[in-house]
Scaffold this motif. Structure first.
Motif, PDB file in Angstrom:
ATOM      1  N   VAL A  71       0.850  -1.188   0.000  1.00  0.00           N
ATOM      2  CA  VAL A  71       0.000   0.000   0.000  1.00  0.00           C
ATOM      3  C   VAL A  71       0.884   1.235   0.000  1.00  0.00           C
ATOM      4  O   VAL A  71       1.944   1.246   0.629  1.00  0.00           O
ATOM      5  N   TYR A 111      -1.998   3.216   7.066  1.00  0.00           N
ATOM      6  CA  TYR A 111      -2.639   3.913   8.178  1.00  0.00           C
ATOM      7  C   TYR A 111      -2.625   3.075   9.460  1.00  0.00           C
ATOM      8  O   TYR A 111      -3.269   3.444  10.426  1.00  0.00           O
ATOM      9  N   TYR A 171      -5.923   8.682  12.322  1.00  0.00           N
ATOM     10  CA  TYR A 171      -6.534   9.494  11.260  1.00  0.00           C
ATOM     11  C   TYR A 171      -7.691  10.331  11.820  1.00  0.00           C
ATOM     12  O   TYR A 171      -7.976  11.427  11.353  1.00  0.00           O
ATOM     13  N   GLY A 188     -11.966   1.616   1.796  1.00  0.00           N
ATOM     14  CA  GLY A 188     -10.982   2.532   2.402  1.00  0.00           C
ATOM     15  C   GLY A 188     -11.723   3.445   3.365  1.00  0.00           C
ATOM     16  O   GLY A 188     -11.456   4.641   3.447  1.00  0.00           O
ATOM     17  N   GLY A 238     -11.722   3.656   6.508  1.00  0.00           N
ATOM     18  CA  GLY A 238     -10.994   4.133   7.690  1.00  0.00           C
ATOM     19  C   GLY A 238     -11.750   3.834   8.973  1.00  0.00           C
ATOM     20  O   GLY A 238     -12.310   2.745   9.157  1.00  0.00           O
ATOM     21  N   ARG A 285     -15.505   7.593   9.499  1.00  0.00           N
ATOM     22  CA  ARG A 285     -15.843   9.019   9.646  1.00  0.00           C
ATOM     23  C   ARG A 285     -17.216   9.314   9.055  1.00  0.00           C
ATOM     24  O   ARG A 285     -18.008  10.066   9.603  1.00  0.00           O
ATOM     25  N   ASP A 313     -10.959  -1.829   4.760  1.00  0.00           N
ATOM     26  CA  ASP A 313      -9.754  -0.994   4.799  1.00  0.00           C
ATOM     27  C   ASP A 313      -8.540  -1.898   4.980  1.00  0.00           C
ATOM     28  O   ASP A 313      -8.639  -3.009   5.511  1.00  0.00           O
ATOM     29  N   TYR A 314      -7.403  -1.391   4.549  1.00  0.00           N
ATOM     30  CA  TYR A 314      -6.157  -2.112   4.790  1.00  0.00           C
ATOM     31  C   TYR A 314      -5.748  -2.013   6.262  1.00  0.00           C
ATOM     32  O   TYR A 314      -5.192  -2.945   6.830  1.00  0.00           O
ATOM     33  N   GLY A 374      -8.149  -5.785   4.144  1.00  0.00           N
ATOM     34  CA  GLY A 374      -7.569  -6.322   2.914  1.00  0.00           C
ATOM     35  C   GLY A 374      -7.113  -5.212   2.004  1.00  0.00           C
ATOM     36  O   GLY A 374      -7.164  -4.037   2.362  1.00  0.00           O
ATOM     37  N   ASP A 375      -6.681  -5.637   0.806  1.00  0.00           N
ATOM     38  CA  ASP A 375      -6.119  -4.697  -0.158  1.00  0.00           C
ATOM     39  C   ASP A 375      -7.120  -4.456  -1.295  1.00  0.00           C
ATOM     40  O   ASP A 375      -7.701  -5.406  -1.825  1.00  0.00           O
ATOM     41  N   ILE A 376      -7.272  -3.213  -1.636  1.00  0.00           N
ATOM     42  CA  ILE A 376      -8.199  -2.791  -2.688  1.00  0.00           C
ATOM     43  C   ILE A 376      -7.944  -3.532  -4.009  1.00  0.00           C
ATOM     44  O   ILE A 376      -8.877  -3.821  -4.748  1.00  0.00           O
ATOM     45  N   VAL A 384     -14.143   7.356  -0.620  1.00  0.00           N
ATOM     46  CA  VAL A 384     -13.876   8.791  -0.446  1.00  0.00           C
ATOM     47  C   VAL A 384     -12.451   8.995   0.076  1.00  0.00           C
ATOM     48  O   VAL A 384     -12.022   8.329   1.030  1.00  0.00           O
ATOM     49  N   ARG A 385     -11.741   9.912  -0.565  1.00  0.00           N
ATOM     50  CA  ARG A 385     -10.386  10.294  -0.145  1.00  0.00           C
ATOM     51  C   ARG A 385      -9.404   9.119  -0.146  1.00  0.00           C
ATOM     52  O   ARG A 385      -8.595   8.957   0.769  1.00  0.00           O
ATOM     53  N   VAL A 386      -9.502   8.288  -1.150  1.00  0.00           N
ATOM     54  CA  VAL A 386      -8.575   7.158  -1.283  1.00  0.00           C
ATOM     55  C   VAL A 386      -7.825   7.192  -2.619  1.00  0.00           C
ATOM     56  O   VAL A 386      -6.684   6.753  -2.697  1.00  0.00           O
TER      57      VAL A 386
HETATM   58  C1  LIG Z   1      -7.459   9.421   3.726  1.00  0.00           C
HETATM   59  S1  LIG Z   1      -8.103   7.936   4.436  1.00  0.00           S
HETATM   60  C2  LIG Z   1      -9.841   8.070   4.032  1.00  0.00           C
HETATM   61  C3  LIG Z   1     -10.747   7.338   4.997  1.00  0.00           C
HETATM   62  C4  LIG Z   1     -12.240   7.585   4.770  1.00  0.00           C
HETATM   63  N1  LIG Z   1     -12.656   7.165   3.455  1.00  0.00           N
HETATM   64  C5  LIG Z   1     -12.584   9.044   5.003  1.00  0.00           C
HETATM   65  O1  LIG Z   1     -12.857   9.761   4.031  1.00  0.00           O
HETATM   66  O2  LIG Z   1     -12.589   9.455   6.165  1.00  0.00           O
HETATM   67  C6  LIG Z   1      -7.567   6.706   3.289  1.00  0.00           C
HETATM   68  C7  LIG Z   1      -7.883   5.282   3.718  1.00  0.00           C
HETATM   69  O3  LIG Z   1      -7.615   4.398   2.624  1.00  0.00           O
HETATM   70  C8  LIG Z   1      -7.002   3.212   3.115  1.00  0.00           C
HETATM   71  N2  LIG Z   1      -6.232   2.589   2.023  1.00  0.00           N
HETATM   72  C9  LIG Z   1      -5.246   3.160   1.285  1.00  0.00           C
HETATM   73  N3  LIG Z   1      -4.779   2.284   0.367  1.00  0.00           N
HETATM   74  C10 LIG Z   1      -5.482   1.122   0.544  1.00  0.00           C
HETATM   75  C11 LIG Z   1      -5.459  -0.150  -0.099  1.00  0.00           C
HETATM   76  N4  LIG Z   1      -4.616  -0.413  -1.101  1.00  0.00           N
HETATM   77  N5  LIG Z   1      -6.319  -1.095   0.336  1.00  0.00           N
HETATM   78  C12 LIG Z   1      -7.184  -0.842   1.373  1.00  0.00           C
HETATM   79  N6  LIG Z   1      -7.256   0.347   1.999  1.00  0.00           N
HETATM   80  C13 LIG Z   1      -6.414   1.317   1.597  1.00  0.00           C
HETATM   81  C14 LIG Z   1      -6.141   3.699   4.277  1.00  0.00           C
HETATM   82  O4  LIG Z   1      -5.818   2.648   5.173  1.00  0.00           O
HETATM   83  C15 LIG Z   1      -7.030   4.801   4.878  1.00  0.00           C
HETATM   84  O5  LIG Z   1      -7.855   4.317   5.911  1.00  0.00           O
END
Ligand SMILES: C[S@@+](CC[C@H](N)C(=O)[O-])C[C@H]1O[C@@H](n2cnc3c(N)ncnc32)[C@H](O)[C@@H]1O
Length: 248
Positions: free
Chosen positions: A11, A15, A20, A55, A57, A60, A76-77, A98-100, A116-118
């Protein structure tokens, strides 16, 4: 010994062990938080059977979808984020780590999805989009926020030679200082089409994301302005966040 199944995914943002929630709690982000929520309320279907926040988190934005879906999963990862989500929402949510790029879900499993925000963490957005398409049921809805490279401030920075990133170039850009990836709206829209997603609605979000504007006008005023700007500025796609409602 680590088995192939347990192998850690690669990743770009880890996080695990990161608070966060503190980022939202302690910093002056009421405007950005409300702008996201406003868009989600406009875009998510009122009723869904099986919904996943990709993702998601610490959850939120969970209050925006809990009432709309019979079953909710936060994926989420980060196990740190998921533990916080479970602590907050208990039995109201399922969590899955897991992984996206290799979603641990069946084909056509969800009728509602959100991310959102990923995108700014995803180096291969197209591979991720193929996974999202696979797990979304035909007729299902996917609400995705995309980090935009073609914003007004980025244009000015480029014109005044403060940045060498050309916001008009459709290729994704990697911001060296933050390691965050931003996408050109045309680039993602062509990709959605290639994969098979139909764009159902677009919103321009966080239009007034600026420390100066927040200082001068205050979050309350900006939130009021944001309400109509999300629809009215959608056509120009200049905001830092572009939200898409995609259908399969
Ligand atoms: C900026 S945070 C956004 C969290 C939530 N969506 C929000 O808007 O509050 C990004 C999230 O994406 C997750 N993330 C990033 N790359 C990932 C991946 N390859 N697989 C799973 N989750 C991932 C991170 O662990 C983190 O919790």
């Amino acid at each position: 010994m680590t088995t192939a199944k347990e192998k850690q995914p690669k990743v770009s943002a880890d996080y695990n062990g990161y608070d966060y929630e503190e980022y939202w709690r302690e910093h002056d982000r009421a405007y950005e938080d409300e702008a996201d929520r406003m868009a989600i309320r406009k875009l998510l279907p009122k009723k869904m059977d099986n919904f996943v926040d990709i993702g998601g988190g610490y959850g939120r934005l969970a209050n925006e979808y809990l009432k709309r879906a019979k079953k909710v999963t936060i994926f989420d990862y980060s196990k740190t984020e998921l533990a916080q989500a479970k602590e907050k929402y208990g039995d109201k949510i399922n969590t899955k780590a897991g992984d996206i790029y290799q979603l641990p879900f069946k084909d056509n499993e969800f009728d509602g999805m959100m991310m959102v925000r990923v995108t700014h963490h995803l180096k291969d957005l197209e591979a991720a989009m193929r996974e999202f398409y696979r797990v979304l049921a035909p007729g299902g809805t996917f609400v995705i926020e995309v980090a935009n490279k073609r914003t007004l401030p980025k244009m000015f920075r480029y014109w005044f030679k403060k940045s060498d990133i050309n916001p008009f170039d459709e290729k994704p850009s990697n911001q060296k200082d933050t390691n965050m990836i931003n996408y050109h709206p045309k680039y993602v829209e062509k990709m959605f089409d290639k994969i098979g997603f139909k764009i159902d609605k677009v919103l321009s979000v966080s239009n007034f994301r600026s420390t100066t504007l927040k200082k001068v006008f205050g979050a309350k005023t900006l939130i009021k302005l944001e309400q109509s700007a999300q629809e009215n500025l959608a056509g120009v796609r200049f905001a830092p966040s572009i939200y898409y409602r995609l259908k399969k």
